[in-house]
Design a protein around this motif. Structure first.
Motif, PDB file in Angstrom:
ATOM      1  N   ALA A  65      56.173  28.594  49.092  1.00  0.00           N
ATOM      2  CA  ALA A  65      54.728  28.641  49.310  1.00  0.00           C
ATOM      3  C   ALA A  65      54.043  27.414  48.709  1.00  0.00           C
ATOM      4  CB  ALA A  65      54.149  29.923  48.716  1.00  0.00           C
ATOM      5  N   ALA A  66      54.495  27.020  47.515  1.00  0.00           N
ATOM      6  CA  ALA A  66      53.911  25.847  46.864  1.00  0.00           C
ATOM      7  C   ALA A  66      54.173  24.584  47.673  1.00  0.00           C
ATOM      8  CB  ALA A  66      54.465  25.710  45.448  1.00  0.00           C
ATOM      9  N   SER A  67      55.392  24.449  48.194  1.00  0.00           N
ATOM     10  CA  SER A  67      55.729  23.246  48.971  1.00  0.00           C
ATOM     11  C   SER A  67      54.943  23.173  50.274  1.00  0.00           C
ATOM     12  CB  SER A  67      57.234  23.217  49.270  1.00  0.00           C
ATOM     13  OG  SER A  67      57.588  24.221  50.203  1.00  0.00           O
ATOM     14  N   SER A 198      50.295   9.961  43.727  1.00  0.00           N
ATOM     15  CA  SER A 198      50.052  11.278  43.131  1.00  0.00           C
ATOM     16  C   SER A 198      51.305  12.126  43.312  1.00  0.00           C
ATOM     17  CB  SER A 198      48.858  11.949  43.808  1.00  0.00           C
ATOM     18  OG  SER A 198      49.177  12.287  45.148  1.00  0.00           O
ATOM     19  N   ARG A 199      51.450  13.141  42.464  1.00  0.00           N
ATOM     20  CA  ARG A 199      52.608  14.032  42.589  1.00  0.00           C
ATOM     21  C   ARG A 199      52.575  14.775  43.930  1.00  0.00           C
ATOM     22  NH1 ARG A 199      55.676  14.514  38.147  1.00  0.00           N
ATOM     23  NH2 ARG A 199      54.830  13.757  36.170  1.00  0.00           N
ATOM     24  N   ALA A 200      51.363  15.096  44.393  1.00  0.00           N
ATOM     25  CA  ALA A 200      51.238  15.777  45.682  1.00  0.00           C
ATOM     26  C   ALA A 200      51.723  14.882  46.818  1.00  0.00           C
ATOM     27  CB  ALA A 200      49.782  16.179  45.913  1.00  0.00           C
ATOM     28  N   GLU A 201      51.347  13.596  46.778  1.00  0.00           N
ATOM     29  CA  GLU A 201      51.792  12.661  47.805  1.00  0.00           C
ATOM     30  C   GLU A 201      53.301  12.475  47.748  1.00  0.00           C
ATOM     31  OE1 GLU A 201      52.222   9.831  50.764  1.00  0.00           O
ATOM     32  OE2 GLU A 201      50.622  11.280  50.362  1.00  0.00           O
ATOM     33  N   ASN A 202      53.853  12.408  46.547  1.00  0.00           N
ATOM     34  CA  ASN A 202      55.298  12.254  46.407  1.00  0.00           C
ATOM     35  C   ASN A 202      56.024  13.462  46.985  1.00  0.00           C
ATOM     36  OD1 ASN A 202      57.650  10.772  45.260  1.00  0.00           O
ATOM     37  ND2 ASN A 202      57.836  12.615  43.999  1.00  0.00           N
ATOM     38  N   ASN A 206      58.691  13.742  50.394  1.00  0.00           N
ATOM     39  CA  ASN A 206      60.063  14.203  50.225  1.00  0.00           C
ATOM     40  C   ASN A 206      60.311  15.591  50.791  1.00  0.00           C
ATOM     41  OD1 ASN A 206      61.523  12.095  48.422  1.00  0.00           O
ATOM     42  ND2 ASN A 206      59.539  12.374  47.446  1.00  0.00           N
ATOM     43  N   THR A 207      59.398  16.100  51.622  1.00  0.00           N
ATOM     44  CA  THR A 207      59.594  17.408  52.217  1.00  0.00           C
ATOM     45  C   THR A 207      60.119  17.269  53.636  1.00  0.00           C
ATOM     46  OG1 THR A 207      57.317  17.487  53.036  1.00  0.00           O
ATOM     47  CG2 THR A 207      57.733  18.440  50.862  1.00  0.00           C
ATOM     48  N   PHE A 208      60.579  18.378  54.134  1.00  0.00           N
ATOM     49  CA  PHE A 208      61.124  18.453  55.484  1.00  0.00           C
ATOM     50  C   PHE A 208      60.084  18.055  56.523  1.00  0.00           C
ATOM     51  CE2 PHE A 208      61.587  21.163  59.266  1.00  0.00           C
ATOM     52  CZ  PHE A 208      62.859  20.797  59.703  1.00  0.00           C
ATOM     53  N   LYS A 216      63.737  16.967  62.858  1.00  0.00           N
ATOM     54  CA  LYS A 216      63.556  18.330  62.364  1.00  0.00           C
ATOM     55  C   LYS A 216      64.431  19.297  63.148  1.00  0.00           C
ATOM     56  CE  LYS A 216      58.760  18.056  60.713  1.00  0.00           C
ATOM     57  NZ  LYS A 216      57.391  18.574  60.901  1.00  0.00           N
ATOM     58  N   ASP A 217      64.426  19.133  64.478  1.00  0.00           N
ATOM     59  CA  ASP A 217      65.224  20.022  65.329  1.00  0.00           C
ATOM     60  C   ASP A 217      66.708  19.872  65.028  1.00  0.00           C
ATOM     61  OD1 ASP A 217      65.330  21.912  67.647  1.00  0.00           O
ATOM     62  OD2 ASP A 217      66.497  20.276  68.513  1.00  0.00           O
TER      63      ASP A 217
END
Length: 239
Positions: A65-67, A198-202, A206-208, A216-217
């Motif tokens: 949820a956080a990600s 920012s940590r949010a931008e980082n 680095n997310t899917f 992604k597919d």
């Protein structure tokens, strides 16, 4: 949290506790359908129900949820299910120290007996494995660190060299930000290769979700294949 909800949460956590069946501990990948359903349910659904729906422990659901940037709704935070997250509540107030209250062991000296007094570290004594300030090391993640102080907690005695290089040129790193490598090469320690984000931008980088649709597919199909292999392996062991 109601007693019924607490019981449901306890049963769900037991499934994922150490010593549980190996299948319960097998990592489960989040599918696009899972993410869509979590986005629909997370705002107002109590955690025991989410655990039941997704078959995952609470920490995995909180992390996902956080990600995804999901938040609990105002109605949920005001409900009994929010417990310590509930706004305008004071959970645990009865068990806190009151102003001016003294702990029961204040002023009591502790003696282990035997030769404990003789063998204790004297004030200012450094451990045998202490290294001088300025010493450098490389972490398991490949980050070069430099020792910057002898006092304070261990995690504050070392600092990444690339952060020191950036701070020398631009000043202290602002709260909520980190210094990253442009080319992702942690050995390329030059100012031109460093960037403050920012940590949010980082996290977004680095997310899917940062990958193009085609990739992604492909990742989803690969995850399905991994799950199929794992399930086939489990069935073979049962036979």
């Amino acid at each position: 949290m109601t007693p019924l909800a607490e019981q449901a949460l306890a049963r769900a956590r037991k499934i994922f506790s150490p010593g549980a069946d190996d299948r319960a501990l097998t990592r489960k990948f989040w599918t696009a359908a899972d993410e869509h359903r979590l986005a629909e349910l997370y705002a107002d659904t109590p955690m025991p129900e989410l655990i039941s729906v997704f078959g995952r422990p609470d920490y995995a659901i909180y992390g996902k949820a956080a990600s995804m940037g999901l938040k609990r709704s105002a109605a949920y935070l005001a409900s009994e299910h929010a417990c310590r997250m509930r706004r305008d509540s004071n959970v645990g107030e009865a068990s806190r120290f009151k102003k001016g209250q003294k702990p029961w062991n204040k002023g009591i000296s502790f003696d282990c007996g035997g030769r404990s007094v003789e063998t204790r570290f004297a004030p200012g004594t450094m451990p045998h494995n202490n290294v001088p300030v300025g010493t450098e090391r490389v972490t398991d993640d490949g980050i070069r660190q430099r020792k910057v102080r002898d006092d304070g907690p261990a995690h504050r005695r070392w600092k990444s060299v690339h952060s020191l290089i950036w701070e020398e040129a631009h000043g202290e790193i602002p709260p909520g930000h980190i210094v990253v490598f442009h080319d992702r090469n942690t050995e390329h320690l030059v100012l031109e290769n460093l960037e403050l984000v920012s940590r949010a931008e980082n996290m977004r980088r680095n997310t899917f979700h940062r990958y193009p649709p085609e990739l992604k597919d492909t990742i989803r199909q690969l995850n399905k294949l991994k799950r199929a292999i794992s399930e086939a392996s489990d069935e073979k062991q049962d036979d």
